[in-house]
Structures are given as C-alpha cells and as structure tokens.
Design an enzyme around this catalytic site. Structure first.
Site, PDB file in Angstrom:
ATOM      1  N   ARG A  25       0.815  -1.225   0.000  1.00  0.00           N
ATOM      2  CA  ARG A  25       0.000   0.000   0.000  1.00  0.00           C
ATOM      3  C   ARG A  25       0.844   1.268   0.000  1.00  0.00           C
ATOM      4  O   ARG A  25       0.423   2.299   0.514  1.00  0.00           O
ATOM      5  CB  ARG A  25      -0.962   0.041   1.186  1.00  0.00           C
ATOM      6  CG  ARG A  25      -2.002  -1.034   1.184  1.00  0.00           C
ATOM      7  CD  ARG A  25      -3.118  -0.682   0.202  1.00  0.00           C
ATOM      8  NE  ARG A  25      -4.156  -1.689   0.240  1.00  0.00           N
ATOM      9  CZ  ARG A  25      -5.324  -1.520   0.863  1.00  0.00           C
ATOM     10  NH1 ARG A  25      -5.593  -0.406   1.450  1.00  0.00           N
ATOM     11  NH2 ARG A  25      -6.204  -2.491   0.853  1.00  0.00           N
ATOM     12  N   ARG A  29      -3.043   6.723   0.762  1.00  0.00           N
ATOM     13  CA  ARG A  29      -3.553   7.898   1.492  1.00  0.00           C
ATOM     14  C   ARG A  29      -2.624   8.527   2.515  1.00  0.00           C
ATOM     15  O   ARG A  29      -2.900   9.607   2.995  1.00  0.00           O
ATOM     16  CB  ARG A  29      -4.860   7.508   2.196  1.00  0.00           C
ATOM     17  CG  ARG A  29      -6.032   7.436   1.253  1.00  0.00           C
ATOM     18  CD  ARG A  29      -7.234   6.857   1.930  1.00  0.00           C
ATOM     19  NE  ARG A  29      -6.960   5.477   2.323  1.00  0.00           N
ATOM     20  CZ  ARG A  29      -7.832   4.681   2.906  1.00  0.00           C
ATOM     21  NH1 ARG A  29      -9.031   5.124   3.213  1.00  0.00           N
ATOM     22  NH2 ARG A  29      -7.517   3.440   3.209  1.00  0.00           N
ATOM     23  N   ARG A  38      -6.936  12.656  -5.044  1.00  0.00           N
ATOM     24  CA  ARG A  38      -8.126  11.865  -4.737  1.00  0.00           C
ATOM     25  C   ARG A  38      -9.341  12.755  -4.498  1.00  0.00           C
ATOM     26  O   ARG A  38     -10.478  12.337  -4.700  1.00  0.00           O
ATOM     27  CB  ARG A  38      -7.805  11.004  -3.523  1.00  0.00           C
ATOM     28  CG  ARG A  38      -8.839  10.108  -3.025  1.00  0.00           C
ATOM     29  CD  ARG A  38      -9.197   8.970  -3.932  1.00  0.00           C
ATOM     30  NE  ARG A  38     -10.098   8.135  -3.171  1.00  0.00           N
ATOM     31  CZ  ARG A  38     -11.375   8.420  -2.992  1.00  0.00           C
ATOM     32  NH1 ARG A  38     -11.904   9.460  -3.590  1.00  0.00           N
ATOM     33  NH2 ARG A  38     -12.130   7.652  -2.234  1.00  0.00           N
ATOM     34  N   ASP A  74      -6.464  -1.939  -7.630  1.00  0.00           N
ATOM     35  CA  ASP A  74      -7.063  -2.587  -6.470  1.00  0.00           C
ATOM     36  C   ASP A  74      -7.387  -4.027  -6.817  1.00  0.00           C
ATOM     37  O   ASP A  74      -7.670  -4.342  -7.975  1.00  0.00           O
ATOM     38  CB  ASP A  74      -8.338  -1.866  -6.021  1.00  0.00           C
ATOM     39  CG  ASP A  74      -8.700  -2.267  -4.601  1.00  0.00           C
ATOM     40  OD1 ASP A  74      -8.113  -1.719  -3.657  1.00  0.00           O
ATOM     41  OD2 ASP A  74      -9.535  -3.183  -4.424  1.00  0.00           O
ATOM     42  N   TYR A 151     -15.053 -11.181  -0.639  1.00  0.00           N
ATOM     43  CA  TYR A 151     -15.693  -9.886  -0.910  1.00  0.00           C
ATOM     44  C   TYR A 151     -17.025 -10.077  -1.610  1.00  0.00           C
ATOM     45  O   TYR A 151     -18.028  -9.456  -1.270  1.00  0.00           O
ATOM     46  CB  TYR A 151     -14.772  -8.993  -1.751  1.00  0.00           C
ATOM     47  CG  TYR A 151     -13.836  -8.199  -0.880  1.00  0.00           C
ATOM     48  CD1 TYR A 151     -14.303  -7.107  -0.155  1.00  0.00           C
ATOM     49  CD2 TYR A 151     -12.511  -8.559  -0.746  1.00  0.00           C
ATOM     50  CE1 TYR A 151     -13.464  -6.399   0.678  1.00  0.00           C
ATOM     51  CE2 TYR A 151     -11.657  -7.860   0.080  1.00  0.00           C
ATOM     52  CZ  TYR A 151     -12.141  -6.773   0.787  1.00  0.00           C
ATOM     53  OH  TYR A 151     -11.314  -6.080   1.612  1.00  0.00           O
TER      54      TYR A 151
HETATM   55  O1  CP3 Z   1       0.099  -1.451  -2.528  1.00  0.00           O
HETATM   56  C1  CP3 Z   1      -0.118  -0.459  -3.269  1.00  0.00           C
HETATM   57  O2  CP3 Z   1       0.294   0.672  -3.018  1.00  0.00           O
HETATM   58  C2  CP3 Z   1      -0.808  -0.686  -4.583  1.00  0.00           C
HETATM   59  C3  CP3 Z   1      -2.204  -0.393  -4.599  1.00  0.00           C
HETATM   60  C4  CP3 Z   1      -3.184  -1.258  -3.822  1.00  0.00           C
HETATM   61  C5  CP3 Z   1      -4.384  -0.751  -3.296  1.00  0.00           C
HETATM   62  N1  CP3 Z   1      -5.116  -1.791  -2.814  1.00  0.00           N
HETATM   63  C6  CP3 Z   1      -4.769   0.649  -3.305  1.00  0.00           C
HETATM   64  C7  CP3 Z   1      -5.923   1.113  -2.509  1.00  0.00           C
HETATM   65  C8  CP3 Z   1      -3.165  -2.627  -3.565  1.00  0.00           C
HETATM   66  C9  CP3 Z   1      -2.073  -3.643  -3.859  1.00  0.00           C
HETATM   67  C10 CP3 Z   1      -4.395  -2.953  -2.953  1.00  0.00           C
HETATM   68  C11 CP3 Z   1      -4.766  -4.320  -2.593  1.00  0.00           C
HETATM   69  C12 CP3 Z   1      -5.980  -4.549  -1.799  1.00  0.00           C
HETATM   70  N2  CP3 Z   1      -7.180  -3.932  -1.907  1.00  0.00           N
HETATM   71  C13 CP3 Z   1      -6.085  -5.572  -0.848  1.00  0.00           C
HETATM   72  C14 CP3 Z   1      -5.057  -6.576  -0.535  1.00  0.00           C
HETATM   73  C15 CP3 Z   1      -3.969  -5.998   0.279  1.00  0.00           C
HETATM   74  C16 CP3 Z   1      -4.248  -6.031   1.700  1.00  0.00           C
HETATM   75  O3  CP3 Z   1      -4.280  -4.949   2.308  1.00  0.00           O
HETATM   76  O4  CP3 Z   1      -4.327  -7.137   2.248  1.00  0.00           O
HETATM   77  C17 CP3 Z   1      -7.385  -5.511  -0.311  1.00  0.00           C
HETATM   78  C18 CP3 Z   1      -7.947  -6.383   0.769  1.00  0.00           C
HETATM   79  C19 CP3 Z   1      -8.075  -4.486  -1.013  1.00  0.00           C
HETATM   80  C20 CP3 Z   1      -9.497  -4.095  -0.882  1.00  0.00           C
HETATM   81  C21 CP3 Z   1      -9.630  -2.683  -0.502  1.00  0.00           C
HETATM   82  N3  CP3 Z   1      -9.356  -1.618  -1.333  1.00  0.00           N
HETATM   83  C22 CP3 Z   1     -10.033  -2.168   0.741  1.00  0.00           C
HETATM   84  C23 CP3 Z   1     -10.390  -3.002   1.944  1.00  0.00           C
HETATM   85  C24 CP3 Z   1     -10.032  -0.770   0.625  1.00  0.00           C
HETATM   86  C25 CP3 Z   1     -10.505   0.230   1.617  1.00  0.00           C
HETATM   87  C26 CP3 Z   1      -9.486   0.471   2.640  1.00  0.00           C
HETATM   88  C27 CP3 Z   1      -9.896   1.591   3.560  1.00  0.00           C
HETATM   89  O5  CP3 Z   1      -9.207   1.655   4.580  1.00  0.00           O
HETATM   90  O6  CP3 Z   1     -10.806   2.352   3.262  1.00  0.00           O
HETATM   91  C28 CP3 Z   1      -9.560  -0.438  -0.659  1.00  0.00           C
HETATM   92  C29 CP3 Z   1      -9.345   0.913  -1.203  1.00  0.00           C
HETATM   93  C30 CP3 Z   1      -7.948   1.270  -1.565  1.00  0.00           C
HETATM   94  N4  CP3 Z   1      -7.115   0.463  -2.281  1.00  0.00           N
HETATM   95  C31 CP3 Z   1      -7.297   2.506  -1.316  1.00  0.00           C
HETATM   96  C32 CP3 Z   1      -6.040   2.413  -1.926  1.00  0.00           C
HETATM   97  C33 CP3 Z   1      -4.984   3.482  -1.983  1.00  0.00           C
HETATM   98  C34 CP3 Z   1      -7.895   3.710  -0.580  1.00  0.00           C
HETATM   99  C35 CP3 Z   1      -8.958   4.294  -1.407  1.00  0.00           C
HETATM  100  C36 CP3 Z   1      -9.200   5.759  -1.137  1.00  0.00           C
HETATM  101  O7  CP3 Z   1      -8.415   6.592  -1.620  1.00  0.00           O
HETATM  102  O8  CP3 Z   1     -10.198   6.058  -0.466  1.00  0.00           O
END
Ligand code: CP3
Length: 344
Positions: A25, A29, A38, A74, A151
């Site tokens: 990640r 953010r 964003r 994502d 999911y």
């Molecule tokens: O790692 C990176 O920097 C690459 C980008 C990336 C994102 N999500 C960006 C993201 C990667 C590799 C992911 C993978 C992802 N997404 C996973 C597996 C990794 C892990 O953490 O185990 C999962 C479970 C998700 C599903 C997901 N996407 C969730 C649960 C959320 C919400 C999280 C929250 O706290 O609100 C997202 C959104 C997301 N994916 C954001 C980002 C930067 C935030 C979105 C925003 O800007 O509001």
C-alpha cells in the site's frame, strides 16, 4: 547490474548490495499528494485512468528510496467486469451491491479476459515501464481466489466470514464453481499484466487466515496451486502473500510462489526454516510500529535484518499495508535503516 534492480536479484536469491525494501500500500492515502489528487477523482476513476494510476504509482518513489514500484490499482478491479457492482464508501471500504450467495447469483457472473475488460491496467503498466526507465522494477498483483470470493459473498469486508463459510459448508458446489471462475479470471489478469510488462507479481490472500488447515487444503489450496502452475510459463518471480496465515504456512508454500510474504505475527527466522532454502521471504515489519519514535523503528528494522542474517532472498516489507495516518518521515526512516543496516 543496476543497483536498483536489487529487488529482482533478491527475488531470484542472487547476491545484492543491500536488502531491497518496498511497502504494501505504498501508493496511497498517507501521502498528501495522493489525497490531493483523490479529492478531484473517485477511487475507481483513479484506478481506471492510466495517467492517474501512473502518477500515484510514482508518488512514493519520489520521496523515498524504495526498491520497487507497485502498480496503483485494487484487487477488486477484475470483479467488476465479472459482473459485480462495487462501490467504495468513505471510511467503510468496498461494498458489493448484490452479494453472491446462491447458484442463481452465480449465473450472473462470468470469467473475464483481462485484456478485453480491464485494458486500462495493462496500459498503465506499459506507461510505467517507460517512465520507470529501468530505475526500479514494477510489481503487478491480484487478489487470491478466496480473498476475492469473500468480498463477493460477504458483500464487503467481514469479521466473522459467516456467509463465505456457510456457502463453503452448506453449498460446496456453488462455492467451488465460484472459486473456479475467479481462479480463471486471476490467471487471465496476471498473465496479461506480465505480458504488458509487470516484472514481478504478487498474489494477495489477505483474508485466508480465517480458515483452519483442513479447510485451506480442501477449499483454497487447489485454486492457488492452479494459478501458480498456470503462471509457470512466465519467467517472472511470483510472491505469495497470505495474511494471518502462520498456521497455514507449509500449505501456502506448497501452493506456490518464489517468495513467501510473511506478516508480523510470525518469527521470520523460524518461518524461513519452514519455507525452506529454495525460496525467499518477504516481510515482516509491524505496520503500527511506524508510529513509534525513529530510534525504536531503527531498532526493530535491525531485529528483522538480524533474523534474516543477510541471506540471499530476503525482501524487506511491512507485514501488511501501511496505515493512512502513518507519518511519512517514519516510513522513510525505516527504508533508509534497511539499506544502512543491511549493506554487504
Ligand atoms: O500497494 C499499493 O500501493 C498498490 C495499490 C493497492 C491498493 N489496494 C490501493 C488502494 C493494492 C495492492 C491494494 C490491494 C488490496 N485492496 C487488498 C489486498 C492488500 C491487503 O491490504 O491485504 C485488499 C484487501 C483491497 C481491498 C480494498 N481496497 C479495501 C479493503 C479498501 C478500503 C481500505 C480503507 O481503509 O478504506 C480499498 C481501497 C484502496 N485500495 C485505497 C487504496 C490506496 C484507498 C482508497 C481511497 O483513496 O479512499
């Protein structure tokens, strides 16, 4: 040899000048430049617009000496063309409009061809390879079938995994069909990313830790194994990250991956003994320890490096994603300490 390719060298268990490091990640953010962008675009718009995805991928690399870029996207991206309507809500995370719970729900899903349905991902990868210009390698990724199925069936994040487990135990035919469709989608998705230029791929099995070993063996292992077997034709390193999975680690290793991702709940040295000398390990700094003072962060970096003993095949990473409230200077201090303490 370019120094900055130390990440690829570590993936292949070759000698390196110091241990490579990146953060799950890392595009996200905790960076004000991400939050600024964003404000103007929805999360999906950022994922679907190659220029925006490229910009966000590069943001952390401009601030820190990170040894790999990970595509901004994502894991839920390929589920949308499969037929799921998914929205992100502030503070709530992703929500699937109509969760998949029955055979008739499943009839509305289809296996996708990634090049046809999510071409923007491949476009972002191609642009990134040009922009990165050999400075650091690019990682592509996918969610693993169980995590993606969770999911779709739960309808979002979950604490108990009641719906996915109920489907598994009460309606195994539907469960297996769903896993099968997702696996074929994941194979298409990762193959397309590699063909577009991803130099390493990571499979995220973020939620699989809710299962016991017998259930992993029966309901998850065959699908993850099938994915790694299908990708064997591609000579790129594959990272297999299973979160909260210390009790499943031998099975995770058997399923596949050149590098096994470890969370912080397990001892890196002991885990590597189970993983075996034929594979590398990635991890496993506790993400919340980035809120500690920098001397404590440095101490904890040293501790992990001591466990890895500068063996070939260690990639330093967090045990899970960086939190949005993490102080940037602390993340930077961790990265610098990895390079400093591990210099060969
Ligand atoms: O790692 C990176 O920097 C690459 C980008 C990336 C994102 N999500 C960006 C993201 C990667 C590799 C992911 C993978 C992802 N997404 C996973 C597996 C990794 C892990 O953490 O185990 C999962 C479970 C998700 C599903 C997901 N996407 C969730 C649960 C959320 C919400 C999280 C929250 O706290 O609100 C997202 C959104 C997301 N994916 C954001 C980002 C930067 C935030 C979105 C925003 O800007 O509001």
């Amino acid at each position: 040899m370019e120094n900055n390719y130390r990440f690829l060298r570590a993936c292949r268990r070759q000698d390196v000048d110091c241990t490579p490091v990146w953060m799950m990640r890392q595009a996200g953010r905790y960076l004000p430049e991400y939050r600024k962008l964003r404000k103007k675009h929805s999360f999906w718009e950022m994922c679907r617009t190659p220029e925006l995805a490229v910009e966000v991928t590069l943001q952390p690399l401009r601030r820190m000496e990170i040894d790999a870029a990970i595509l901004f996207s994502d894991i839920l991206v390929p589920l949308v063309p499969m037929g799921a309507a998914i929205e992100f809500f502030e503070g709530k995370g992703p929500v699937v409009e109509k969760p998949i719970r029955t055979a008739s729900d499943l009839a509305n899903l289809k296996v996708i061809d990634a090049n046809e349905t999510v071409p923007f991902v491949m476009e972002a990868i191609k642009i990134l390879r040009r922009e990165l210009d050999g400075k650091v390698p690019l990682i592509g990724f996918s969610g693993a079938p169980f995590t993606l199925a969770s999911y779709l069936v739960e309808g979002g994040g979950s604490k108990q995994y009641q719906h996915i487990k109920t489907l598994m135990y009460a309606n195994p035919e539907v469960f297996h069909k769903l896993m099968d469709m997702i696996s074929d989608t994941v194979i298409s998705y990762l193959s397309a990313q590699i063909e577009a230029g991803a130099q390493v791929v990571q499979l995220f099995d973020s939620w699989v830790g809710c299962l016991g070993p017998l259930d992993y063996q029966e309901y998850v292992y065959p699908y993850n194994r099938k994915i790694f077997a299908a990708l064997e034709t591609y000579d790129v390193p594959k990272i297999h990250f299973a979160n909260q999975a210390s009790t499943l680690i031998d099975q995770v290793v058997a399923a596949g991956g050149d590098i096994i991702g470890l969370d912080w709940r397990q001892d890196l040295k002991k885990a590597w003994d189970i993983v075996g000398p034929e594979r590398g390990v990635q991890g496993n700094f506790e993400p919340i320890a980035l809120f500690a003072p920098i001397p404590e962060i440095r101490k904890r970096v040293k501790r992990i490096l001591d466990q890895a003993e500068n063996r070939n095949g260690h990639i330093f990473n967090l045990g899970h994603g960086i939190l949005p409230t993490t102080p940037i200077d602390n993340a930077k201090a961790m990265i610098d300490a990895v390079h400093e303490f591990s210099a060969r």
